[in-house]
Design a protein around this motif. Structure first.
Motif, PDB file in Angstrom:
ATOM      1  N   ARG A 149       0.879  -1.432  -0.023  1.00 59.35           N
ATOM      2  CA  ARG A 149      -0.009  -0.102  -0.098  1.00 59.35           C
ATOM      3  C   ARG A 149       0.966   1.154  -0.059  1.00 59.35           C
ATOM      4  O   ARG A 149       1.449   1.825   1.051  1.00 59.35           O
ATOM      5  N   GLN A 150       1.180   1.955  -1.182  1.00 61.21           N
ATOM      6  CA  GLN A 150       2.194   2.657  -1.460  1.00 61.21           C
ATOM      7  C   GLN A 150       1.812   4.268  -0.749  1.00 61.21           C
ATOM      8  O   GLN A 150       2.428   5.120  -0.573  1.00 61.21           O
ATOM      9  N   THR A 151       0.245   4.326  -0.672  1.00 65.29           N
ATOM     10  CA  THR A 151       0.022   5.511  -0.097  1.00 65.29           C
ATOM     11  C   THR A 151      -0.049   5.759   1.404  1.00 65.29           C
ATOM     12  O   THR A 151      -0.132   6.816   2.047  1.00 65.29           O
TER      13      THR A 151
END
Length: 153
Positions: free
Chosen positions: A122-124
């Motif tokens: 989850r890059q966010t």
């Protein structure tokens, strides 16, 4: 004003669990669990840095079972705790590895799920540059080995 009060209460509730260790009491999915502190305070936790499939999606039950094997009944350390709007917190969950009793909480549960292809990075989520590199690497390795979520073309 009401919004500020709600945020303050959420922060205080999160702080009680987040300041120390807590024991995992329930695993809801591959990236959600409940944890109880020594004083009895219970808190919903979302694993920071990963997104696991839900129960009705492919590999959803396997992801939940894997997180359960890693964490259920164990004392965990929560790191980089961030309050969520629903009253839960997003945090990195660290546990003692089953194959290394006495080693302490040296296993990042989210990163472990990435390594076996049961979650996506989850890059966010806020992460340090080092964590981003580690999580990205684990996902890329799982993709390259075509395991778990990456089994299908």
């Amino acid at each position: 004003m009401r919004r500020i009060s709600t945020l303050l209460l959420m922060t205080l509730a999160c702080t009680a669990v987040a300041q120390g260790e807590c024991r995992v009491t329930t695993v809801h999915s591959g990236d959600r669990l409940s944890c109880q502190s020594r004083d009895g305070t219970s808190q919903g936790i979302r694993l920071r840095g990963i997104d696991a499939p839900t129960a009705n999606q492919p590999f959803g039950e396997r992801a939940r079972e894997a997180l359960q094997r890693l964490t259920l009944g164990k004392t965990t350390s929560l790191r980089a705790v961030q309050p969520e709007t629903d009253g839960s917190v997003r945090a990195a969950v660290w546990v003692e590895p089953a194959d290394c009793p006495g080693c302490g909480q040296t296993l990042d549960a989210g990163r472990a799920l990435l390594s076996v292809g049961l979650a996506r990075w989850r890059q966010t989520d806020e992460q340090t540059a080092e964590e981003k590199g580690q999580y990205e690497f684990e996902e890329q390795e799982a993709r390259a080995r075509r395991i778990g979520l990456w089994r299908a073309p």
